[in-house]
Scaffold this active site. Structure first.
Site, PDB file in Angstrom:
ATOM      1  NE  ARG A  20       9.425  -1.920  -7.345  1.00  0.00           N
ATOM      2  CZ  ARG A  20       8.827  -0.746  -7.240  1.00  0.00           C
ATOM      3  NH1 ARG A  20       9.456   0.356  -7.598  1.00  0.00           N
ATOM      4  NH2 ARG A  20       7.592  -0.663  -6.795  1.00  0.00           N
ATOM      5  CG  ASN A  38       8.495  -2.126 -10.791  1.00  0.00           C
ATOM      6  OD1 ASN A  38       9.140  -3.163 -10.723  1.00  0.00           O
ATOM      7  ND2 ASN A  38       7.418  -1.896 -10.057  1.00  0.00           N
TER       8      ASN A  38
END
EC number: 6.2.-.-
Length: 776
Positions: A20, A38
């Site tokens: 990320r 996520n």
């Protein structure tokens, strides 16, 4: 300027690897707005911007992704803009759990520099980690991979750690085990009664001093306990052997550094790469000649040592303080699972360990050290655990799609039924099928003790819980007495039974992406045959959804059944008796010195009257019998001991000599008559030929039998699998000879050739069976 919105769903190993923050940095560099988060199935992204920048974004993801990540698929959807003002990292969302849990990873160089930097706040902190290293599989409770769903949830981060955790440009951004000496787990040293002696750095220093004094230390590591002693202290190592009840099986060594390992072992570039990789397995290395008599208790009569380097900050600090190699063996009694919890370790290991170096970061599941050997110019995993499990093996789409309702099936099947494979009895692993991916558990071990059986249940429950998985069909070995098979039968679900050697071959085919038809050579110690006898010297022709036993070794007797497996001298007697129907005139063979008159007469009666003498075609047992004839192994204390001794007695000898053998060809299956081999060995023994030369001829003969059968069956692709092909001499020469004769050899790499790979083969057998609409 034309603007668009791009929606992406990325699946694979994309959690816990800095994915990320990578997306955040990439998006902001390209002046894109939107968000990333996520989910239980992967990473979701929405980005807005110019068409050119969005296309660049899409191109850069697979080429610039974090090194430990692995992308399996990227689903893209082009949409109209919504008008995002910035790019942000959003909180995780739930959903179907298909994301890949990353294995535990060895300490990265950045963290290593920090723990040895006196000016760093993590100086000598043994639980230092970041998004590139540290615990993953051993601490995760559920998906998505977030701190509240790990065993670190009980540790509240201090302000500095929290700032790192929340900064997308920090390498500790969302590193779930992030901690420091102020807020994280702590060390403690206990005596064998569980009484506190010291904590933190003093505990580490006292533990190091105890090892210098020859004490046995139980140390809680990443996936469980190790038992550690000074590898050069003969007395300490022998004491560990006696207390652990492990008289002969080799111990692994943990060296302080690569250079120190090179001083004792020959290390190729590929072996060096494995030792220093994030997986950091135990690697089997050839000892240098001058070290042969240095530490004889480490690996008796064995030219190879199992070597690993420190892979946690705790190991690095301990080995740095000591600066000499340590025996580092699993924290268990022989045949029991590794201990993971302090109270359990005190109960089970206090008869072995003098001191316990423990910490308060809970380990959720036991994960032993992986073992790797270079075979045929590439790595072959012999024990798949830390660093590799539970990373999945993907099924090829053409082989992994299952019809929604195959005909003639008594139980209606969903589009992709949930399969659980229970593996074998020895070196057990279990596996689940989820979305064309087979998640294979870490090594569990031999299901011969109540503790091991408990670990078997625990690992199954852990995998099922991690992926919200409920099996609809259970796949097991065809052996009715395996505890793994009995468990499958007890669950009230449809069961698919898979022949042991068929599963071995399918395991290798699946991991190597090989399709039928193939000739599978499956050689091991024991496998339940279709005729109710013990197989283990098998040649199976694999076609789509089926197999045919096209050749096997002529069966011989095992006097005393399981006792013969523990006492190879009994197998040697059986081989002789099957040829001569008597022992008369052979009493001068050294073999007979290992029997009393009474025992010899008893075994002779068993053989002549077929009393408690199950028959087998096993090449593994043939190895045992030959090892006994050569006088190098009469009784065994660990599985494969005779075969290992037979391989290593060859040394560096080079010969192409073979023994005579016959192949009986009246009908299929062809039968390989081994009488000429044993007669030849007996003649060479009488001529005082060295054991190494006899062993080399025996190995060479087995290899020529493979070539001969492959020629007769006329199948170019040849799989070599089963426990016998952990043997480097056998496997590498077989590969070489098959290539010379224009065959295509296929051998294992990612999944063990031994029974640790059985669960994968069981899954593939069930998938194929269901595709073809066969009854469950």
């Amino acid at each position: 300027m034309l603007k668009k919105r791009l929606k992406l769903v990325i699946s694979g190993a994309v959690q816990g690897v800095g994915f990320r923050p990578f997306i955040y940095r990439l998006a902001t560099e390209l002046k894109l707005t939107g968000w990333v988060n996520n989910s239980a199935s992967g990473v979701f992204i929405e980005v807005e911007g110019s068409l050119e920048n969005l296309e660049n974004f899409l191109l850069k993801i697979p080429t610039e992704k974090p090194p430990r990540s692995q992308i399996q698929s990227i689903e893209t959807t082009w949409l109209d803009c919504l008008g995002y003002n910035s790019f942000e990292i959003r909180h995780s969302v739930s959903g179907e759990k298909t994301a890949i849990v990353l294995p535990d990873l060895a300490t990265c160089s950045d963290c290593l520099n920090e723990i040895f930097d006196p000016n760093n706040r993590r100086y000598r902190y043994p639980f230092t980690n970041c998004t590139n290293c540290g615990p993953r599989y051993s601490i995760i409770e559920a998906l998505p991979y977030d701190r509240p769903q790990t065993t670190m949830k009980g540790f509240m981060m201090c302000c500095e750690c929290q700032q790192e955790y929340e900064n997308p440009r920090d390498r500790r951004f969302h590193a779930q085990p992030n901690a420091c000496p102020r807020c994280g787990p702590q060390l403690a040293l206990w005596n064998a009664h569980g009484e506190f002696l010291a904590n933190q750095n003093l505990a580490l220093k006292m533990a190091a001093n105890a090892i210098k004094e020859g004490k046995i230390l139980a140390i809680k590591g990443l996936g469980g306990f190790h038992l550690m002693v000074d590898g050069s202290n003969h007395t300490a190592v022998e004491e560990l052997r006696q207390r652990k009840r492990r008289p002969h099986k080799p111990f692994a060594l943990m060296y302080p550094s690569l250079d120190s390992a090179k001083s004792h072992c020959k290390i190729s570039p590929l072996e060096e790469q494995l030792l220093t990789s994030p997986e950091a397995p135990i690697v089997l290395l050839k000892r240098k000649p001058h070290t042969i008599n240095l530490w004889p208790f480490i690996a008796p009569n064995n030219p190879y040592w199992g070597v690993m380097l420190p892979y946690t900050p705790l190991h690095h600090l301990l080995l740095s303080d000591l600066n000499f190699p340590l025996v580092a063996t699993s924290g268990n009694l022989s045949d029991e699972p590794i201990c993971i919890e302090e109270g359990e370790a005190l109960q089970r290991l206090s008869p072995i360990a003098d001191l316990f170096l423990v910490h308060n970061r809970p380990i959720l599941r036991p994960v032993d050290d992986s073992v790797v050997r270079i075979m045929g110019g590439r790595e072959m995993i012999l024990r798949r655990a830390r660093g590799y499990a539970p990373f999945p093996i993907g099924l090829q789409e053409s082989e992994g799609k299952i019809s929604p309702h195959p005909p003639h099936t008594p139980h209606p099947l969903p589009l992709s039924p949930s399969l659980l494979a229970t593996g074998g009895h020895l070196k057990n692993t279990v596996a689940i099928l989820r979305d064309n991916q087979v998640f294979i558990s870490q090594h569990i071990g031999d299901l011969s003790t109540s503790e091991a059986l408990g670990a078997f249940y625990q690992v199954m429950d852990s995998l099922k819980g991690l992926y919200d998985f409920e099996p609809q069909i259970i796949v097991c070995d065809a052996h009715p007495d395996y505890l793994s098979s009995q468990f499958a039968q007890s669950q009230g679900l449809p069961v698919i039974k898979v022949q042991h050697h068929y599963a071995h071959i399918l395991s290798c085919m699946t991991e190597q992406g090989v399709k039928s038809p193939v000739l599978g050579v499956a050689w091991d110690g024991t496998g339940y045959g279709d005729d109710g006898t013990i197989w283990g010297g098998e040649f199976l022709l694999i076609t789509e959804g089926n197999y045919q036993r096209v050749a096997h070794f002529e069966p011989f007797k095992l006097p005393g059944g399981d006792r013969a497996v523990k006492e190879p001298r009994r197998i040697a007697l059986a081989l002789i008796y099957q040829i001569f129907e008597s022992f008369d005139g052979l009493e001068n063979l050294p073999l007979f010195d290992h029997f009393s008159i009474r025992e010899l007469n008893l075994i002779k009666q068993m053989l002549s009257r077929n009393l408690n003498t199950p028959i087998t075609s096993s090449v593994g047992r043939l190895f045992d019998g030959v090892a006994s004839l050569l006088g190098i192994c009469q009784d065994i204390s660990f599985e494969g001991q005779g075969a290992i001794a037979l391989e290593y007695v060859i040394g560096d000898l080079q010969t192409n000599a073979i023994y005579p053998y016959k192949i009986l060809e009246e009908t299929l299956p062809l039968v390989i008559n081994w009488e000429g081999i044993v007669r030849g060995i007996l003649a060479d023994l009488l001529d005082n030929l060295k054991p190494g030369e006899i062993s080399a001829k025996f190995h060479n003969t087995l290899i020529e039998i493979i070539i001969n059968i492959a020629e007769k069956i006329s199948q170019k692709k040849v799989i070599v699998t089963g426990g016998c092909f952990q043997n480097k001499y056998l496997t590498e020469r077989a590969i070489k000879r098959l290539i010379q004769e224009n065959f295509t050899p296929v051998w294992h790499q990612k999944v063990p050739p031994n029974d640790g790979g059985i669960s994968l083969g069981q899954i593939m057998a069930a998938v194929t069976r269901l595709e073809l609409g066969k009854e469950v």
